[in-house]
Scaffold this active site. Structure first.
Site, PDB file in Angstrom:
ATOM      1  N   ASN A  11     -25.745 -63.900 -50.225  1.00 56.13           N
ATOM      2  CA  ASN A  11     -26.016 -62.622 -51.184  1.00 56.13           C
ATOM      3  C   ASN A  11     -25.573 -61.491 -50.675  1.00 56.13           C
ATOM      4  OD1 ASN A  11     -26.719 -61.083 -53.239  1.00 56.13           O
ATOM      5  ND2 ASN A  11     -28.805 -61.632 -53.410  1.00 56.13           N
ATOM      6  N   TRP A  12     -24.312 -60.790 -50.938  1.00 59.07           N
ATOM      7  CA  TRP A  12     -24.018 -59.718 -50.282  1.00 59.07           C
ATOM      8  C   TRP A  12     -24.471 -58.455 -50.785  1.00 59.07           C
ATOM      9  CZ3 TRP A  12     -17.990 -60.913 -49.271  1.00 59.07           C
ATOM     10  CH2 TRP A  12     -18.135 -61.946 -48.315  1.00 59.07           C
ATOM     11  N   LYS A  13     -25.254 -58.612 -52.285  1.00 60.32           N
ATOM     12  CA  LYS A  13     -25.751 -57.621 -52.840  1.00 60.32           C
ATOM     13  C   LYS A  13     -24.776 -56.378 -53.160  1.00 60.32           C
ATOM     14  CE  LYS A  13     -30.084 -58.897 -50.935  1.00 60.32           C
ATOM     15  NZ  LYS A  13     -31.508 -58.545 -50.455  1.00 60.32           N
ATOM     16  N   HIS A  97     -32.924 -62.952 -59.417  1.00 60.47           N
ATOM     17  CA  HIS A  97     -33.087 -62.530 -58.075  1.00 60.47           C
ATOM     18  C   HIS A  97     -34.326 -61.364 -58.122  1.00 60.47           C
ATOM     19  CE1 HIS A  97     -32.969 -60.263 -54.084  1.00 60.47           C
ATOM     20  NE2 HIS A  97     -32.314 -61.280 -53.728  1.00 60.47           N
ATOM     21  N   GLU A  99     -35.029 -58.920 -56.759  1.00 61.60           N
ATOM     22  CA  GLU A  99     -34.450 -57.292 -56.940  1.00 61.60           C
ATOM     23  C   GLU A  99     -34.054 -57.005 -58.285  1.00 61.60           C
ATOM     24  OE1 GLU A  99     -31.533 -57.080 -53.833  1.00 61.60           O
ATOM     25  OE2 GLU A  99     -33.330 -57.298 -52.306  1.00 61.60           O
ATOM     26  N   GLU A 169     -37.834 -67.652 -53.169  1.00 58.69           N
ATOM     27  CA  GLU A 169     -37.831 -66.289 -52.025  1.00 58.69           C
ATOM     28  C   GLU A 169     -38.962 -65.555 -52.185  1.00 58.69           C
ATOM     29  OE1 GLU A 169     -33.417 -65.414 -51.416  1.00 58.69           O
ATOM     30  OE2 GLU A 169     -33.944 -64.448 -53.434  1.00 58.69           O
ATOM     31  N   GLY A 175     -35.609 -59.219 -47.072  1.00 60.28           N
ATOM     32  CA  GLY A 175     -35.157 -57.742 -46.227  1.00 60.28           C
ATOM     33  C   GLY A 175     -36.139 -57.255 -45.430  1.00 60.28           C
ATOM     34  N   SER A 215     -35.150 -63.360 -45.211  1.00 57.80           N
ATOM     35  CA  SER A 215     -35.038 -63.034 -43.675  1.00 57.80           C
ATOM     36  C   SER A 215     -34.672 -64.509 -43.037  1.00 57.80           C
ATOM     37  CB  SER A 215     -36.426 -62.345 -43.088  1.00 57.80           C
ATOM     38  OG  SER A 215     -36.549 -61.133 -43.743  1.00 57.80           O
ATOM     39  N   GLY A 236     -29.702 -62.902 -47.555  1.00 57.52           N
ATOM     40  CA  GLY A 236     -28.949 -61.571 -47.807  1.00 57.52           C
ATOM     41  C   GLY A 236     -28.505 -60.990 -46.541  1.00 57.52           C
ATOM     42  N   GLY A 237     -29.363 -60.052 -46.124  1.00 60.67           N
ATOM     43  CA  GLY A 237     -28.864 -59.413 -44.859  1.00 60.67           C
ATOM     44  C   GLY A 237     -27.744 -60.032 -43.700  1.00 60.67           C
TER      45      GLY A 237
HETATM   46  C1  PEP Z   1     -32.102 -62.135 -50.470  1.00 59.06           C
HETATM   47  O1  PEP Z   1     -32.108 -60.990 -51.037  1.00 59.06           O
HETATM   48  O2  PEP Z   1     -31.981 -63.049 -51.276  1.00 59.06           O
HETATM   49  C2  PEP Z   1     -32.548 -62.401 -49.243  1.00 59.06           C
HETATM   50  C3  PEP Z   1     -33.081 -63.551 -49.017  1.00 59.06           C
HETATM   51  O3  PEP Z   1     -32.343 -61.284 -48.366  1.00 59.06           O
HETATM   52  P1  PEP Z   1     -32.739 -61.335 -46.736  1.00 59.06           P
HETATM   53  O4  PEP Z   1     -32.164 -62.513 -46.095  1.00 59.06           O
HETATM   54  O5  PEP Z   1     -31.913 -60.130 -46.335  1.00 59.06           O
HETATM   55  O6  PEP Z   1     -34.201 -61.479 -46.533  1.00 59.06           O
END
Ligand code: PEP
Length: 253
Positions: A11-13, A97, A99, A169, A175, A215, A236-237
């Site tokens: 997920n590149w957000k 998600h 967010e 999640e 994050g 993470s 994500g990251g």
């Molecule tokens: C996400 O936003 O779906 C996620 C899992 O982010 P991260 O890997 O950065 O925790």
């Protein structure tokens, strides 16, 4: 590890312009050439979907969006429909998600309508659920997951949901660098799978993929993926850098 084909999704957000996204997608394509036994999906921002899908045409990397609106068209300024996503080259869409839920007021009822819209357009929904830190500390993790699953999937029969992917999640792990332990992940995934068994029956529950997100990094992916109910990761990251993401995709090599 489960017998279900794992899915590693990025997920590149709100990161990368169109040209940056195409460059990263091409790099990733080259890096994971030859990696087998895993499905891969990336979700760039809306403005990069079409050029990334063009760049990845014929490759094994699927393209997903990060959100959609449940209506097909109309006076909904700033929104994007399922038909637009399909036309841009998407096969998947992330829905609910944390967010979106926390920062943009998305509700379980809205998530339910979005899943319906995605399925009608033959997009694979990646349906996100998870508890906050306060909810976990209060001992409410399972009741939160129970409500999110029941309300998000309200009204569907198992055969409506073919292909649906669930992503667990925990909000406190997104994050933050705090990953759920693999035992915590497995406990939640097992709970979700047995709830799906109750609601939709065993053939669905035993075949649905439940991804872990929060993470996930090259140094913890393998341990998580060894758990029997963990069928992949939503990242994500660590999905932004193609080198790092390619290490996640090749967790089994
Ligand atoms: C996400 O936003 O779906 C996620 C899992 O982010 P991260 O890997 O950065 O925790």
């Amino acid at each position: 590890m489960s017998s279900r084909t794992p899915l590693i999704a990025g997920n590149w957000k709100m990161h990368k312009t169109g040209s940056q996204a195409v460059q990263a997608a091409n790099q990733l394509k080259n890096l994971i050439n030859g990696v087998t036994g895993v499905e891969v999906m990336i979700a760039p921002p809306f403005t990069a979907l079409y050029p990334v899908a063009q760049a990845l045409k014929g490759s094994r990397i699927a393209v997903g969006a990060q959100n959609l609106h449940w209506e097909q068209q109309g006076a909904f300024t700033g929104e994007i429909s399922s038909e637009m996503l399909v036309d841009a080259g998407c096969s998947h869409v992330i829905i609910g998600h944390s967010e979106r839920r926390q920062l943009f007021g998305e509700t379980d009822a809205g998530v339910n309508r979005k899943i319906q819209a995605a399925l009608s357009a033959k997009l694979i929904p990646v349906f996100c659920i998870g508890e906050t830190e306060a909810q976990r500390e209060n001992g409410d993790t399972f009741s939160v997951l129970d409500k999110q699953v029941r309300d998000g999937l309200l009204g569907f029969a198992f055969d409506d949901l073919t292909g649906l992917v669930v992503a667990y999640e925990p909000v406190w792990a997104i994050g933050t660098g705090k990953t759920a332990t693999r035992e915590q992940a497995q406990e939640a995934h097992q709970f979700i799978r047995s709830l799906l068994d109750k609601l939709l029956g065993n053939p669905f529950a035993s075949s649905v993929r439940i991804l872990y997100g929060g993470s996930v990094k090259p140094d913890n992916v393998r341990a998580l993926m060894e758990m029997p109910d963990v069928d992949g990761a939503l990242v994500g990251g660590a999905s932004l850098d193609p080198e790092t993401f390619s290490k996640l995709v090749s967790f089994n090599h």
